[in-house]
Design a protein around this motif. Structure first.
Motif, mmCIF file in Angstrom:
data_model
loop_
_atom_site.group_PDB
_atom_site.id
_atom_site.type_symbol
_atom_site.label_atom_id
_atom_site.label_comp_id
_atom_site.label_asym_id
_atom_site.label_seq_id
_atom_site.Cartn_x
_atom_site.Cartn_y
_atom_site.Cartn_z
ATOM 1 N N HIS A 364 0.808 -1.215 0.000
ATOM 2 C CA HIS A 364 0.000 0.000 0.000
ATOM 3 C C HIS A 364 0.844 1.269 0.000
ATOM 4 N N GLU A 365 2.178 1.147 0.144
ATOM 5 C CA GLU A 365 2.991 2.336 0.361
ATOM 6 C C GLU A 365 3.270 3.134 -0.903
ATOM 7 N N LEU A 368 0.225 5.170 -1.373
ATOM 8 C CA LEU A 368 0.197 6.107 -0.248
ATOM 9 C C LEU A 368 1.158 7.259 -0.503
ATOM 10 N N ALA A 439 -8.242 3.664 0.660
ATOM 11 C CA ALA A 439 -7.752 2.442 1.315
ATOM 12 C C ALA A 439 -6.298 2.557 1.781
ATOM 13 N N PRO A 440 -5.355 3.078 0.969
ATOM 14 C CA PRO A 440 -3.964 3.170 1.464
ATOM 15 C C PRO A 440 -3.842 4.061 2.689
ATOM 16 N N GLN A 443 -5.254 2.267 5.740
ATOM 17 C CA GLN A 443 -4.329 1.230 6.196
ATOM 18 C C GLN A 443 -3.175 1.844 6.986
#
Length: 552
Positions: A364-365, A368, A439-440, A443
Motif C-alpha cells: 500500500h505504500e 500512499l 484504502a492506502p 491502512q
C-alpha cells in the motif's frame, strides 16, 4: 534611553531540536545515525554562524552584469556569500549525495541534512532540489549516456566537479499549463538538437545543466507532444551556449536566489527519452522536489519558532517575561503543535520515498506516497505561512523591522505555496491520486493508531469517513469534486498528521517525555475536518463581484 533589548539568539538547530532528534532516533539504525551525526552537527553550526553573520553584515543580493566595459555580452551573475559557499557545504556534508546512497534510509539521511541547512543556505536549496530531481529523472529514464555524463557531477562529493541542474519549464503563456510551451527544438544540419524560445522563470540559471521542455519542430500541439531535453549551459571556456539572460526577477522574497528570464537561441540539447510525453518523463522528479519543498517549509517554521521562543525568554513586559505570560505561552504552544504535525507528515513522506524507491515498501505504500506527497507539499506550505506570520507577531514591532532579519522569514515562506505547484494545482493532483479511494490512507492510519477504543482514533476515522462520504456524494459531478478539492486535501493532510502525532505521543510516553502528547492533544483540539463550506457561496460571491464591477 539606557535600555537595549537583547536580540533573539538561535539555539543549536541540531542539538536543541527535540523533534528532529526523537525522529532520527526512532527511524534510523543507531550505526547509521552515528555515522551522519558529524554532518548534522556541522550543518547546524553553519546555520548558527549564518544567522549571526546576518545580524552583523548588510543583506546582499545577486547582481547581473550583462555587458563588460568593452561592450561584450557577458551575462555574469555575482552571488551572495552563502551561495558562493554552497558547493563546498553541499559536497562536504553530502547534502545531495546522501539521497542516492543505495539504501532505503537514503532519503531520511538526505532530508535531515536539508532541514538543517535550508534557511542558512539562502535558498541555495532550491537548485539543490532541482538537481536532485534531475538526477532522479535521468536515472528513471534509463538513458545510459546521460546517466554516466551527469549523475557523477550532480552527486559529486568534490566541489570542483559538482554541478547544479535547473528545471526550465515555466513560460509566459503557460505557467502550470505546460502544454502551451512555446520553446521549439530543431535539428541542425549535423543532427544536433537545439532549443529556441523564452523561459520566463529559471530559478537555477547559474547551474551547469538543466532539464527543459520543448516542442520538437513539426510536432503537434498540446502537452503530449512535448519532449524533455538535457542541456549544459556553458562551453569549455565558461561562455553561455546559446543563452541570453534578459534580467533577474524582483520577487517578494527569496532575494538571494538568482531567478532569471532567459532566451534560448540555439542551445545544444539532448533528448532524455522519446520525443514526446516529456511531462511524463519529468514525473519521477515530482515526488523528490515536492518533498524538498515540504522539508524547507518545515525548516522555516522551526527557525521562526526557535527565535520566538528564545525572545520570549529574554523579553519582559509588565514585569514578567513573555514566556511566563499565559496567553503568550499558549500562542507558542499552538505554533509548536502545528509545526510538529507538519514535521511528522513531511518526514513520514521522506521515509516512504526511500522505501518505495528501493522497492522495500509494503504493497500500500507506493499509492500512499503518491497521495501524501502533494498533500504534504500543499499543507506544509500553508501552515508555514501562518506559523511564520504568527512568530513575527510574537516580536511586536521588532518583527516588522527589516534589520532584525525576521521579515525575510515571512517573505520567503510565501514561496512554498507557489513553487512545485500551487495549492489548487496540487489539490487537483490529489484527486487523481484518490482514484483508487482512501484504502492506502486508512491502512496507514490503522497501523499508526491501532487502538480501536481510543477516542483519538475515533476522530481520525470520523474525518476519513466524512471525506469518503463527500467523495461518494459528488464523484459524478466533476465541478463539485474539483471545487471541494482543497477541503479534502486539508482534511486528509491533517488526519494523517494527527495519526503520526499520536504515534509520537506513545513513543514520548514510553521515554517519560509528555511533550509529544501535549502537541498531539493541542493539534486534535483544532479539529481535522476542513470539508464544510457554505453551499453556493462561490456563485454568490462571484456574482456580487461582477455586479460591483459594473456599478463602478
Amino acid at each position: 534611553m539606557s535600555f537595549v533589548q537583547d536580540a533573539p539568539r538561535l539555539a543549536h538547530p541540531f542539538r536543541e531540536d527535540r523533534v528532529l532528534n526523537a525522529w532520527l532516533a526512532r527511524t534510523l539504525p543507531s550505526e547509521r545515525l552515528a555515522a551522519m551525526c558529524p554532518d548534522l552537527e556541522a550543518l547546524a553550526d553553519y546555520a548558527v554562524m549564518a544567522w549571526e553573520r546576518r545580524g552583523r553584515t548588510p543583506r546582499s543580493e545577486p547582481v547581473l552584469t550583462q555587458w563588460d566595459a568593452w561592450g561584450s555580452r557577458v551575462d555574469r551573475i555575482a552571488l551572495t556569500p552563502a551561495w558562493e559557499e554552497g558547493p563546498g557545504i553541499t559536497t562536504k556534508h553530502a547534502v545531495l549525495a546522501a539521497g542516492h546512497a543505495g539504501t532505503p534510509w537514503a532519503r531520511v539521511e538526505e532530508f535531515a541534512r536539508v532541514y538543517l541547512y535550508h534557511v542558512a543556505s539562502e535558498f541555495y536549496c532550491c537548485p539543490l532540489a532541482m538537481t536532485d530531481g534531475a538526477a532522479t529523472a535521468l536515472h528513471a529514464s534509463g538513458n545510459k549516456t546521460l546517466i554516466e555524463r551527469a549523475l557523477p557531477r550532480f552527486l559529486s562529493r568534490d566541489p570542483t566537479t559538482f554541478w547544479l541542474s535547473g528545471q526550465w519549464m515555466t513560460e509566459t503563456p503557460g505557467g502550470s499549463d505546460v502544454g502551451r510551451t512555446e520553446t521549439v527544438a530543431r535539428q541542425d544540419a549535423e543532427g544536433q538538437w537545439r532549443l529556441y524560445g523564452r523561459k520566463w522563470f529559471s530559478s537555477a540559471v547559474v547551474g551547469e545543466a538543466a532539464l527543459a521542455l520543448a516542442r520538437p519542430e513539426g510536432a503537434g500541439s498540446g502537452t503530449a507532444a512535448l519532449a524533455l531535453f538535457y542541456v549544459e549551459t556553458k562551453d569549455e571556456h565558461g561562455a553561455w551556449r546559446g543563452i541570453a539572460i534578459d534580467r533577474l526577477k524582483k520577487k517578494l522574497g527569496t532575494h538571494e536566489l538568482p531567478t532569471a528570464e532567459i532566451h534560448l537561441d540555439g542551445l545544444p540539447a539532448t533528448p532524455v527519452g522519446p520525443l514526446d510525453h516529456g511531462v511524463r518523463q519529468i514525473a519521477p522528479m515530482l515526488n523528490v522536489t515536492r518533498t524538498w519543498n515540504a522539508v524547507c517549509a518545515v525548516a522555516s517554521m522551526a527557525r521562526a519558532i526557535a527565535l520566538a521562543r528564545d525572545y520570549a525568554a529574554r523579553r519582559s513586559v509588565f514585569g514578567v517575561r513573555l514566556i511566563d505570560q499565559p496567553l503568550h505561552a499558549r500562542t507558542l504552544a499552538d505554533m509548536q503543535s502545528e509545526y510538529e504535525g507538519a514535521f511528522s507528515l513531511t518526514f513520514f513522506v521522506a521515509e516512504l520515498l526511500g522505501r518505495v524507491e528501493h522497492a522495500e515498501g509494503e504493497a500500500h505504500e507506493a499509492p500512499l506516497l503518491r497521495l501524501l506527497t502533494p498533500l504534504a507539499k500543499l499543507w506544509t506550505a500553508k501552515v508555514s505561512i501562518r506559523v511564520v506570520s504568527e512568530a513575527l507577531e510574537c516580536f511586536g514591532g521588532a518583527g516588522y523591522i527589516e534589520d532584525t532579519g525576521l521579515p525575510q522569514l515571512l517573505r520567503d515562506a510565501q514561496v512554498y505555496a507557489i513553487w512545485e505547484g500551487t495549492t489548487n494545482v496540487l489539490s487537483l493532483d490529489m484527486l487523481r491520486a484518490l482514484s483508487g479511494g482512501l484504502a492506502p490512507l486508512r491502512q496507514a492510519v490503522d497501523g499508526l493508531v491501532p487502538d480501536d477504543g481510543a477516542p483519538e482514533r475515533a476522530m481520525l476515522v470520523a474525518a476519513l469517513d466524512a471525506a469518503e462520504s463527500l467523495l461518494g456524494d459528488i464523484a459524478a459531478d466533476r465541478a463539485s469534486l474539483e471545487a471541494s478539492a482543497r477541503g479534502l486535501a486539508f482534511t486528509l493532510a491533517r488526519t494523517m498528521a494527527a495519526a503520526l502525532l499520536l504515534r509520537s505521543a506513545r513513543w514520548g510516553a514510553a521515554n517519560g517525555d509528555p511533550r509529544p502528547a501535549a502537541a498531539s492533544r493541542r493539534f486534535l483540539a483544532r479539529g481535522l475536518d476542513r470539508l464544510a463550506l457554505p453551499e453556493n457561496d462561490d456563485d454568490i460571491l462571484l456574482a456580487s463581484n461582477r455586479t460591483s464591477g459594473r456599478a463602478m
